[in-house]
Motif scaffolding. Structure first.
Motif, mmCIF file in Angstrom:
data_model
loop_
_atom_site.group_PDB
_atom_site.id
_atom_site.type_symbol
_atom_site.label_atom_id
_atom_site.label_comp_id
_atom_site.label_asym_id
_atom_site.label_seq_id
_atom_site.Cartn_x
_atom_site.Cartn_y
_atom_site.Cartn_z
ATOM 1 N N ILE A 116 64.904 30.519 76.689
ATOM 2 C CA ILE A 116 65.618 30.252 75.432
ATOM 3 C C ILE A 116 64.893 30.939 74.287
ATOM 4 N N ASP A 122 64.468 31.449 70.647
ATOM 5 C CA ASP A 122 64.858 30.731 69.431
ATOM 6 C C ASP A 122 64.593 31.578 68.189
ATOM 7 N N PRO A 146 61.540 27.098 76.097
ATOM 8 C CA PRO A 146 61.851 27.522 74.728
ATOM 9 C C PRO A 146 60.816 28.542 74.271
ATOM 10 N N TYR A 163 61.517 21.209 81.877
ATOM 11 C CA TYR A 163 61.192 22.141 80.792
ATOM 12 C C TYR A 163 59.725 22.038 80.424
ATOM 13 N N ASP A 203 56.794 24.292 77.528
ATOM 14 C CA ASP A 203 56.687 25.318 76.494
ATOM 15 C C ASP A 203 56.348 26.669 77.116
ATOM 16 N N TYR A 245 59.467 31.102 71.077
ATOM 17 C CA TYR A 245 59.515 31.597 69.698
ATOM 18 C C TYR A 245 58.270 32.457 69.477
ATOM 19 N N TYR A 279 62.320 23.780 67.317
ATOM 20 C CA TYR A 279 61.967 23.392 68.686
ATOM 21 C C TYR A 279 63.043 22.509 69.314
ATOM 22 N N ALA A 324 66.084 24.470 70.291
ATOM 23 C CA ALA A 324 65.891 25.253 71.512
ATOM 24 C C ALA A 324 66.004 24.368 72.751
ATOM 25 N N LEU A 325 65.429 23.156 72.672
ATOM 26 C CA LEU A 325 65.523 22.245 73.815
ATOM 27 C C LEU A 325 66.970 21.839 74.074
ATOM 28 N N GLY A 376 68.729 24.428 75.963
ATOM 29 C CA GLY A 376 68.325 24.390 77.364
ATOM 30 C C GLY A 376 68.989 23.257 78.126
#
Length: 332
Positions: free
Chosen positions: A44, A46, A13, A94, A96, A15, A76, A79-80, A83
């Motif tokens: 991803i 976000d 994820p 996964y 960060d 950002y 968050y 975004a997960l 995924g």
């Protein structure tokens, strides 16, 4: 010889991680091919407001194993979830996108895939300092109190997890879009009977960008999501409501109990009450002494079928608080 998976989906994820995207992908391409025969890397985005999406798309154009999914900012957890839905292979990993974990340590998780469905990392020590350590500790207590979260899980929100796609298919849909996403995921998996393994992993300080995990907005969102998630666990919600109702009753009776005139020389009775409390014996022990407030006594007798001294009431208030606090330290 290291164990290798048949297929693996890896996603990150992102950002506002424009400074981290390139070194992140380079590190992933260095490690992932040695971990699985078939793999994909998913970025991803976000709702980043910097150049994160632009850089990610440029990288994906050069490598067909890299996929970019972009969405409006959903948080968050949002975004997960994207995924989890996008990943197509048997195992899903996964982490960060801030490079605070060593991707080479995924191999440590893979070694436990033979007999487990979720292999989750836990940080041997957090690199961000006392504030984040405190938030992590408070989250564990919060999860235990509100969700009776399994106490054996050492690091709920550690972003270094390897999960079977089968598990994700079972626990989805997930409601949380914020910081409680890991709580919801792990609790549903635990209640479904899936097997866990935990592995210590290295945690490093962020080199670029800023973390948003400890912001006030994130914490407020977690509190709001707690109320929503309790609807998924009606038994726990009922338990909390009954205990809260009992606590309110005690608070309402507190000033009334203060007005009761009990025998000051009956020390043995009160010592016994304290001893019972220290031994975690919270049996209601009615006071048998005389009183001058007959009307108040009668009212209390009708409500709780016995006369309560100030000390008895205080001990029961402490019972409620201690059950919430000590519950964290008991096995899940």
């Amino acid at each position: 010889m290291h164990k290798k998976l048949k297929s693996l989906s890896v996603f990150f994820p992102l950002y506002n991680e424009e400074s981290n995207v390139i070194p992140l992908v380079e590190k992933a391409l260095e490690e992932i091919p040695h971990l699985a025969n078939e793999y994909e890397i998913i970025l991803i985005n976000d709702g980043s407001t910097d150049a994160t999406l632009k850089i990610a798309l440029e990288i994906a154009e050069k490598n067909e194993r890299i996929k970019v999914v972009s969405q409006e900012n959903r948080g968050y957890g949002g975004a997960l979830k994207t995924g989890f839905y996008t990943a197509k292979y048997e195992w899903v990993f996964y982490s960060d996108g801030d490079l605070q974990f060593e991707l080479g340590e995924i191999q440590k998780l893979i070694e436990h895939t033979e007999e487990n469905d979720l292999i989750i990392g836990y940080r041997k020590s957090r690199a961000e300092g006392f504030k984040r350590e405190l938030i992590t500790w408070l989250l564990k207590i919060w999860n235990k109190v509100f969700f009776d979260f399994p106490g054996f899980i050492k690091d709920t929100d550690c972003a270094f997890k390897l999960i079977k796609k089968e598990v994700l298919n079972k626990v989805m849909p997930l409601q949380s879009n914020g910081g409680l996403i890991s709580t919801e995921l792990l609790l549903k998996a635990y209640n479904s009977g899936f097997k866990f393994a935990q592995v210590p992993v290295t945690h490093k300080k962020r080199l670029y960008g800023n973390s948003t995990g400890d912001s006030l907005a994130v914490i407020k969102k977690a509190v709001k999501e707690t109320v929503q998630l309790l609807n998924l666990f009606p038994k726990r919600k009922k338990f909390l409501m009954l205990n809260f109702a009992w606590f309110v009753v005690l608070l309402l009776l507190f000033p009334v109990a203060l007005s009761i005139n009990y025998m000051q020389n009956d020390e043995y009775t009160h010592y016994r009450m304290v001893a019972q409390f220290l031994n975690l014996d919270f049996t209601l022990d009615p006071y048998l002494g005389s009183t001058t407030h007959e009307l108040v006594e009668s009212l209390i007798g009708k409500i709780i079928l016995c006369r309560i001294t100030f000390l008895t009431l205080l001990l029961h208030c402490l019972k409620f608080v201690s059950v919430l606090c000590l519950g964290f330290f008991l096995p899940g």
